[in-house]
Design a protein around this motif. Structure first.
Motif, PDB file in Angstrom:
ATOM      1  N   ARG A  13       0.826  -1.207   0.000  1.00 28.60           N
ATOM      2  CA  ARG A  13       0.000   0.000   0.000  1.00 28.60           C
ATOM      3  C   ARG A  13       0.858   1.253   0.000  1.00 28.60           C
ATOM      4  O   ARG A  13       0.584   2.218  -0.706  1.00 28.60           O
ATOM      5  N   GLU A  14       1.924   1.249   0.792  1.00 28.82           N
ATOM      6  CA  GLU A  14       2.826   2.407   0.839  1.00 28.82           C
ATOM      7  C   GLU A  14       3.479   2.645  -0.521  1.00 28.82           C
ATOM      8  O   GLU A  14       3.640   3.791  -0.950  1.00 28.82           O
ATOM      9  N   VAL A  16       2.207   1.826  -3.468  1.00 27.29           N
ATOM     10  CA  VAL A  16       1.176   2.326  -4.373  1.00 27.29           C
ATOM     11  C   VAL A  16       0.929   3.810  -4.122  1.00 27.29           C
ATOM     12  O   VAL A  16       0.851   4.609  -5.056  1.00 27.29           O
ATOM     13  N   VAL A  17       0.814   4.194  -2.865  1.00 28.70           N
ATOM     14  CA  VAL A  17       0.565   5.598  -2.525  1.00 28.70           C
ATOM     15  C   VAL A  17       1.732   6.463  -2.996  1.00 28.70           C
ATOM     16  O   VAL A  17       1.528   7.547  -3.556  1.00 28.70           O
ATOM     17  N   ASN A  19       3.795   5.863  -5.486  1.00 29.94           N
ATOM     18  CA  ASN A  19       3.759   5.955  -6.945  1.00 29.94           C
ATOM     19  C   ASN A  19       2.673   6.907  -7.416  1.00 29.94           C
ATOM     20  O   ASN A  19       2.870   7.659  -8.381  1.00 29.94           O
ATOM     21  N   ILE A  20       1.535   6.896  -6.772  1.00 32.33           N
ATOM     22  CA  ILE A  20       0.444   7.790  -7.152  1.00 32.33           C
ATOM     23  C   ILE A  20       0.852   9.242  -6.900  1.00 32.33           C
ATOM     24  O   ILE A  20       0.653  10.114  -7.752  1.00 32.33           O
ATOM     25  N   ARG A  21       1.442   9.516  -5.756  1.00 33.77           N
ATOM     26  CA  ARG A  21       1.869  10.891  -5.453  1.00 33.77           C
ATOM     27  C   ARG A  21       2.937  11.363  -6.427  1.00 33.77           C
ATOM     28  O   ARG A  21       2.932  12.514  -6.865  1.00 33.77           O
ATOM     29  N   GLU A  22       3.867  10.478  -6.785  1.00 32.47           N
ATOM     30  CA  GLU A  22       4.906  10.843  -7.741  1.00 32.47           C
ATOM     31  C   GLU A  22       4.296  11.135  -9.110  1.00 32.47           C
ATOM     32  O   GLU A  22       4.655  12.115  -9.771  1.00 32.47           O
ATOM     33  N   GLY A  23       3.346  10.315  -9.541  1.00 26.73           N
ATOM     34  CA  GLY A  23       2.695  10.541 -10.816  1.00 26.73           C
ATOM     35  C   GLY A  23       1.900  11.828 -10.837  1.00 26.73           C
ATOM     36  O   GLY A  23       1.892  12.554 -11.844  1.00 26.73           O
ATOM     37  N   LEU A  24       1.226  12.152  -9.749  1.00 22.43           N
ATOM     38  CA  LEU A  24       0.476  13.401  -9.680  1.00 22.43           C
ATOM     39  C   LEU A  24       1.411  14.606  -9.718  1.00 22.43           C
ATOM     40  O   LEU A  24       1.106  15.622 -10.347  1.00 22.43           O
TER      41      LEU A  24
END
Length: 50
Positions: A13-14, A16-17, A19-24
């Motif tokens: 989960r950490e 994934v979170v 990666n999502i923050r980096e992509g945003l």
């Protein structure tokens, strides 16, 4: 056994979170965005209320 699985799930989960923050963050730095709809028959997405 369940303790090990919960640790792995938390780690995943950490990741994934992160990666999502980096992509945003990358998306915010880029100029532009979604191009406007250019189809000639495209109307409003939702009818406007009266």
């Amino acid at each position: 056994m369940f303790g090990k699985l919960s640790v792995l799930a938390e780690l995943q989960r950490e990741l994934v979170v992160a990666n999502i923050r980096e992509g945003l963050a990358v998306a915010r730095c880029r100029k532009g965005g979604r191009p406007p709809e250019t189809h000639p028959r495209a109307g409003p997405a939702r009818p406007t209320p009266p």
